[in-house]
Design a protein around this motif. Structure first.
Motif, PDB file in Angstrom:
ATOM      1  N   ASP A 271      68.398  33.996  58.475  1.00 50.74           N
ATOM      2  CA  ASP A 271      67.018  33.577  58.196  1.00 50.74           C
ATOM      3  C   ASP A 271      67.081  32.206  57.433  1.00 50.74           C
ATOM      4  N   ALA A 272      66.069  31.251  57.986  1.00 50.81           N
ATOM      5  CA  ALA A 272      65.686  29.964  57.274  1.00 50.81           C
ATOM      6  C   ALA A 272      65.445  30.100  56.087  1.00 50.81           C
ATOM      7  N   ASP A 273      65.081  31.339  55.222  1.00 46.58           N
ATOM      8  CA  ASP A 273      64.982  31.378  53.736  1.00 46.58           C
ATOM      9  C   ASP A 273      66.077  32.112  53.116  1.00 46.58           C
ATOM     10  N   TYR A 274      66.992  32.061  53.911  1.00 46.40           N
ATOM     11  CA  TYR A 274      67.951  32.784  53.273  1.00 46.40           C
ATOM     12  C   TYR A 274      69.046  31.560  52.164  1.00 46.40           C
ATOM     13  N   ALA A 275      69.177  32.040  51.270  1.00 47.83           N
ATOM     14  CA  ALA A 275      69.623  31.045  50.090  1.00 47.83           C
ATOM     15  C   ALA A 275      70.684  29.899  50.588  1.00 47.83           C
ATOM     16  N   ASP A 276      71.823  30.835  50.997  1.00 45.85           N
ATOM     17  CA  ASP A 276      72.963  29.827  51.020  1.00 45.85           C
ATOM     18  C   ASP A 276      73.666  30.002  52.527  1.00 45.85           C
ATOM     19  N   PRO A 277      72.846  29.407  53.644  1.00 48.67           N
ATOM     20  CA  PRO A 277      73.537  29.677  54.823  1.00 48.67           C
ATOM     21  C   PRO A 277      74.983  29.212  55.259  1.00 48.67           C
ATOM     22  N   ALA A 278      75.215  28.075  54.552  1.00 44.66           N
ATOM     23  CA  ALA A 278      76.412  27.237  54.700  1.00 44.66           C
ATOM     24  C   ALA A 278      77.385  28.068  54.112  1.00 44.66           C
ATOM     25  N   GLY A 279      77.215  28.729  53.068  1.00 44.22           N
ATOM     26  CA  GLY A 279      78.375  29.686  52.277  1.00 44.22           C
ATOM     27  C   GLY A 279      78.707  30.840  53.298  1.00 44.22           C
ATOM     28  N   LEU A 280      77.538  31.491  53.547  1.00 45.97           N
ATOM     29  CA  LEU A 280      77.701  32.583  54.732  1.00 45.97           C
ATOM     30  C   LEU A 280      78.693  32.118  55.864  1.00 45.97           C
ATOM     31  N   VAL A 281      78.442  31.051  56.379  1.00 53.39           N
ATOM     32  CA  VAL A 281      79.133  30.700  57.674  1.00 53.39           C
ATOM     33  C   VAL A 281      80.679  30.150  57.233  1.00 53.39           C
ATOM     34  N   ARG A 282      80.685  29.826  55.883  1.00 53.11           N
ATOM     35  CA  ARG A 282      81.953  29.218  55.408  1.00 53.11           C
ATOM     36  C   ARG A 282      83.098  30.813  55.513  1.00 53.11           C
ATOM     37  N   SER A 283      82.449  31.773  54.919  1.00 58.96           N
ATOM     38  CA  SER A 283      82.907  32.912  54.744  1.00 58.96           C
ATOM     39  C   SER A 283      83.649  33.492  56.119  1.00 58.96           C
ATOM     40  N   LEU A 284      82.923  33.075  57.031  1.00 63.32           N
ATOM     41  CA  LEU A 284      83.577  33.132  58.515  1.00 63.32           C
ATOM     42  C   LEU A 284      84.539  32.480  58.941  1.00 63.32           C
ATOM     43  N   SER A 285      84.320  31.122  58.691  1.00 63.71           N
ATOM     44  CA  SER A 285      85.466  30.282  59.317  1.00 63.71           C
ATOM     45  C   SER A 285      86.423  30.257  58.408  1.00 63.71           C
ATOM     46  N   ASP A 286      86.325  30.821  57.129  1.00 63.36           N
ATOM     47  CA  ASP A 286      87.691  30.879  56.173  1.00 63.36           C
ATOM     48  C   ASP A 286      88.391  32.049  56.602  1.00 63.36           C
ATOM     49  N   ALA A 323      72.817  31.124  64.597  1.00 62.43           N
ATOM     50  CA  ALA A 323      71.588  30.150  64.816  1.00 62.43           C
ATOM     51  C   ALA A 323      70.861  30.596  63.673  1.00 62.43           C
ATOM     52  N   ILE A 324      70.218  29.548  62.983  1.00 66.24           N
ATOM     53  CA  ILE A 324      69.274  29.792  62.167  1.00 66.24           C
ATOM     54  C   ILE A 324      67.652  29.962  62.576  1.00 66.24           C
ATOM     55  N   VAL A 325      67.193  31.261  62.116  1.00 64.74           N
ATOM     56  CA  VAL A 325      65.845  31.584  62.710  1.00 64.74           C
ATOM     57  C   VAL A 325      64.767  31.649  61.579  1.00 64.74           C
ATOM     58  N   ASP A 326      63.677  31.913  62.233  1.00 64.57           N
ATOM     59  CA  ASP A 326      62.269  31.807  61.226  1.00 64.57           C
ATOM     60  C   ASP A 326      62.084  33.439  60.973  1.00 64.57           C
ATOM     61  N   GLY A 327      62.576  33.916  59.970  1.00 67.33           N
ATOM     62  CA  GLY A 327      62.362  35.402  59.720  1.00 67.33           C
ATOM     63  C   GLY A 327      62.678  36.260  60.669  1.00 67.33           C
ATOM     64  N   ILE A 328      61.979  37.706  60.176  1.00 68.39           N
ATOM     65  CA  ILE A 328      62.215  38.620  61.215  1.00 68.39           C
ATOM     66  C   ILE A 328      61.610  38.301  62.597  1.00 68.39           C
TER      67      ILE A 328
END
Length: 419
Positions: A271-286, A323-328
């Protein structure tokens, strides 16, 4: 003796023997079929050394042929996986028997009583690739549901499949059941697949379990009814209301627990309004995952660009498109365009948003706050599964015992005649 040089004649002979065995299976009691599976479990455990030796030969050949790490993982057996395979056979023996189950009963105004009763399908052909455990899973499910099975595994697992099949049939024989109830096509000639697909009237149902190429061929050529499993292009949508720790754990598990299974997440939607998309993606890449991102993700972090093909790709590897998406609304639109109808999940604290996702995503399995890797018959309490059906007819989702039965109408009258 079946002639492997004549695939049509070979399959016809196997199907005729399977039909005779299916008639015997349909007359057996629940306890007799359960006992046969328990003997098969014992035989698989006793044959562990033989199965491991056969699997080692398959692995050596597959590595030499350059199969990917994910495909080698699907092929590989060890003591733990063999024990799990045997336990899966025993678990099927404990499941409620669908054969003879009354679905419903109605009494017509004229007094005629009509009942729908579950019965075996008959002779089932199963065409599968890579995973040798399918040999035992498919055999156990078919036998418990009163069906005879004709199995055709992939050439990469030929030695493993044959060893497991020998053990399973030894168990059937020990229980007094005909070994023709479970037959393994003994040639890797692709013409045998064509002969199975053309065996209308001899084989009642074909189930393909494998990659897109196999399923596409089966659907294009089959004159026998098909229960199909398409790609597992599975999505996890992380809504703005999601708990961050929960989201990271679910996303890592959905992608990385086992990358080569059909329930693995292939696309992450944030969700584009999610607080920390980069942190979520880093949890995958890490965790060792290669991330391919859309332009909106790449505007906030450095990842490999995703192209149009990525959104429709089942990687079966440590690769994920994001992908970053606009909400539901954005998530639902993306899934409608790209999902294969297998398994899609939402991570959210907002109940209304989650309920909408569960209602509107038209996939065989939809999940809320849970990993897509739960897309498995065992995890659903169904024992082993024959596959995940992504169509809309007969059976959907994990196909286990009930999905391997059909029904017939039984009428009981008192002399009624129709005017």
């Amino acid at each position: 003796m079946l002639d492997a040089q004549n695939p049509q004649a070979m399959i016809a002979g196997m199907a005729a023997a399977a039909r005779r065995a299916a008639h015997q299976l349909a007359r057996l009691s629940t306890d007799q079929r359960r006992t046969a599976l328990l003997r098969a479990e014992e035989a698989i455990r006793a044959a562990e050394a033989d199965i491991l030796a056969a699997n080692a030969a398959d692995l050596a050949r597959a590595e030499a042929a350059g199969l990917s790490g994910a495909m080698l993982d699907r092929l590989r057996l060890d003591e733990q996986r063999i024990a799990g395979m045997a336990a899966g056979v025993a678990t099927v023996a404990t499941l409620p028997d669908p054969v003879g189950q009354v679905i419903d009963t109605v009494v017509r105004p004229n007094g005629l009583e009509l009942t729908r009763v579950r019965v075996p399908i008959g002779v089932i052909g199963i065409i599968f690739e890579s995973r040798p455990n399918v040999t035992a899973d498919a055999a156990a499910l078919c036998v418990m549901a009163g069906n005879a099975a004709i199995l055709r595994g992939g050439s990469e697992a030929s030695e493993s499949n044959a060893a497991i099949h020998r053990a399973f049939c030894a168990g059937l024989s020990a229980a007094g059941l005909p070994t023709e109830a479970v037959q393994l096509v003994g040639t890797t000639d692709r013409a045998a697949v064509g002969a199975m697909l053309a065996a209308q009237g001899a084989i009642d149902l074909v189930i393909p379990r494998g990659g897109k190429g196999l399923v596409a061929r089966v659907q294009a050529e089959a004159r026998v009814p098909v229960l199909a499993h398409l790609d597992g292009i599975n999505h996890v949508f992380v809504h703005a209301s999601a708990d961050a720790a929960m989201a990271a754990e679910i996303v890592r598990n959905a992608k990385m627990r086992r990358t080569g299974v059909c329930g693995a997440m292939e696309t992450l939607l944030i969700d584009a309004d999610y607080a920390d998309p980069a942190g979520l993606v880093r949890s995958l890449s890490d965790a060792g995952c290669l991330v391919r991102g859309d332009d909106r993700l790449r505007a906030i972090m450095d990842v490999t660009p995703a192209d149009d093909l990525d959104w429709d790709t089942e990687y079966l590897d440590a690769i994920c498109s994001v992908a970053i998406v606009d909400g539901i609304e954005g998530a639902l639109a993306h899934i409608a365009r790209h999902s294969s109808g297998h398994t899609d999940a939402i991570v959210a604290s907002d109940t209304a948003v989650a309920d909408r996702f569960l209602a509107e995503v038209d996939s065989a399995i939809v999940l809320w706050n849970a990993s897509t890797q739960f897309a498995d018959g065992g995890e659903f309490g169904l024992g082993a599964e024959i596959g995940i059906a992504t169509g809309r007819l007969h059976a959907r989702g994990p196909v286990a015992l009930e999905g391997l039965t059909t029904y017939k109408w039984v009428g009981r009258g008192t002399g009624q005649v129709r005017s």
